[in-house]
Design an enzyme around this catalytic site. Sequence first.
Site, short mmCIF file in Angstrom:
data_model
loop_
_atom_site.label_atom_id
_atom_site.label_comp_id
_atom_site.label_asym_id
_atom_site.label_seq_id
_atom_site.Cartn_x
_atom_site.Cartn_y
_atom_site.Cartn_z
N CYS A 57 -22.77 -14.90 51.31
CA CYS A 57 -22.90 -13.54 51.85
C CYS A 57 -21.75 -13.14 52.77
O CYS A 57 -21.68 -11.97 53.19
CB CYS A 57 -24.22 -13.40 52.61
SG CYS A 57 -24.28 -14.31 54.19
N CYS A 92 -26.01 -20.72 57.69
CA CYS A 92 -25.44 -19.37 57.62
C CYS A 92 -26.25 -18.44 58.52
O CYS A 92 -27.47 -18.52 58.56
CB CYS A 92 -25.47 -18.86 56.18
SG CYS A 92 -24.94 -17.13 56.03
N ASP A 150 5.05 -25.75 49.27
CA ASP A 150 4.83 -25.07 50.55
C ASP A 150 4.40 -26.09 51.60
O ASP A 150 3.38 -26.76 51.45
CB ASP A 150 3.75 -24.01 50.36
CG ASP A 150 3.51 -23.17 51.60
OD1 ASP A 150 3.98 -23.54 52.69
OD2 ASP A 150 2.84 -22.13 51.47
N CYS A 191 -27.88 -15.51 55.73
CA CYS A 191 -28.67 -15.75 54.52
C CYS A 191 -29.28 -17.14 54.61
O CYS A 191 -29.00 -17.89 55.56
CB CYS A 191 -27.81 -15.59 53.27
SG CYS A 191 -26.69 -16.97 52.92
#
Length: 420
Positions: free
Chosen positions: A212, A225, A344, A228
């Site tokens: 979410c 979370c 990188d 949610c």
Amino acid sequence: MTDAKMPLRAKVASSVSRTAAALSRAAGRGDGSVIGGWIGLKIDPDLLAHLSAGRAIALVSGTNGKTTTTRLTSAAVGVLGRVATNSFGANMPSGHTSALAKAGSTPYAVLEVDEHYLAQVLEATEPHVVALLNLSRDQLDRAKEVAMMAQLWRAALVRHTDVRVVANADDPLVVWAATPPGDPARGIKPPHVTWFSAGQRWHDDSWVCPECGSTIQRSGEQWWCTGCPLRRPEPHWVVEDEGVLDPTGAWHKVSLQLPGKVNLGNAATALAVAAEFGVRPVDAVSRLGIVTSVAGRYAQVDKDGRNIRLLLAKNPASWLEAFDMADDAPTLLSINARDPDGLDTSWLYDVDFAPLRGRQVLITGDRAYDLAVRLDVNDVPFQHVRTFDDALRSVPPGRLEVIANYTAFQDIRAELDRVI
């Protein structure tokens, strides 16, 4: 499936694969773990599926720890019989094909799988169990963003709900990927998941809920979370002290020759995967201690009065674990940025090098100057050396810890005359 039961094209492809791999080894051009499979798949694109048929297979995937966990799992499943495995870490379909062709007919296989290829290998091998270890940033110039990788895993498991899943309860991205919703209208059930917990030191890729977009909160071992129902599931296998608790509550002491708490977590995963094949932990745990070196990783070599230990670290999460494994001793850091490493090096700024303060630190490699700037920012004194022999001459007799990314690690192995 034995060669006798395979279609003619698959038989030819398997034979050519083994021959090409053997020729590569004989010519000193490598261990043959890629070229044999590559040629075999050119002859028969379905060769991996043919070689997988009739075997009970475990797949092991994640950003870090795949090779070690695969080696430990192979040892544990070996209680039951011969196990085919890609022990040199060739973890794409060509490597899997080569490993299975070389092994011949075995009842079991344990295969390390690059996280990008998991969906493809699930389709080809139809495994009994898949182990999902972790997801974190890696090879920033070409790898998918970690939430995208979690989505790919989740979508793959939706298509393979019969596979048994062993997954990391401490990683929110893995938990979300391992628990796709079922579809009762179509008779599709969610996957059967067994959870393991070894603690998660690296959190910087999992502060946002993949379901979410809300914030992930943490307290001790728990996470949840804020927007949610996604939260840490109750683990079935848990690292505790110097051992592992199994789902019955029994504790098993794990005596490894591999360093660090992270390898206790890898051992817990191996025991959990082996249990899915019916291996009792009490029978498997002693076999884990026979693993001493994994494709050169953790190997110890004596040279010129120094005991050299090699640790592979390829991204921020694995560097954090390497610092935990390394003794408080002179330490050589080596960084390259060649194609297998990723080009990188900005990920160096995601690593906290403060644990190295107070010890003698040496740096080398193609991108040693990038590392020099990063260490200076972190107030870690260092000495630049151009070769591995220069490093040996710069430290007193005793232990030398070497932490290197992939091609730098291979360079140092070559300088040690491949004695590991």
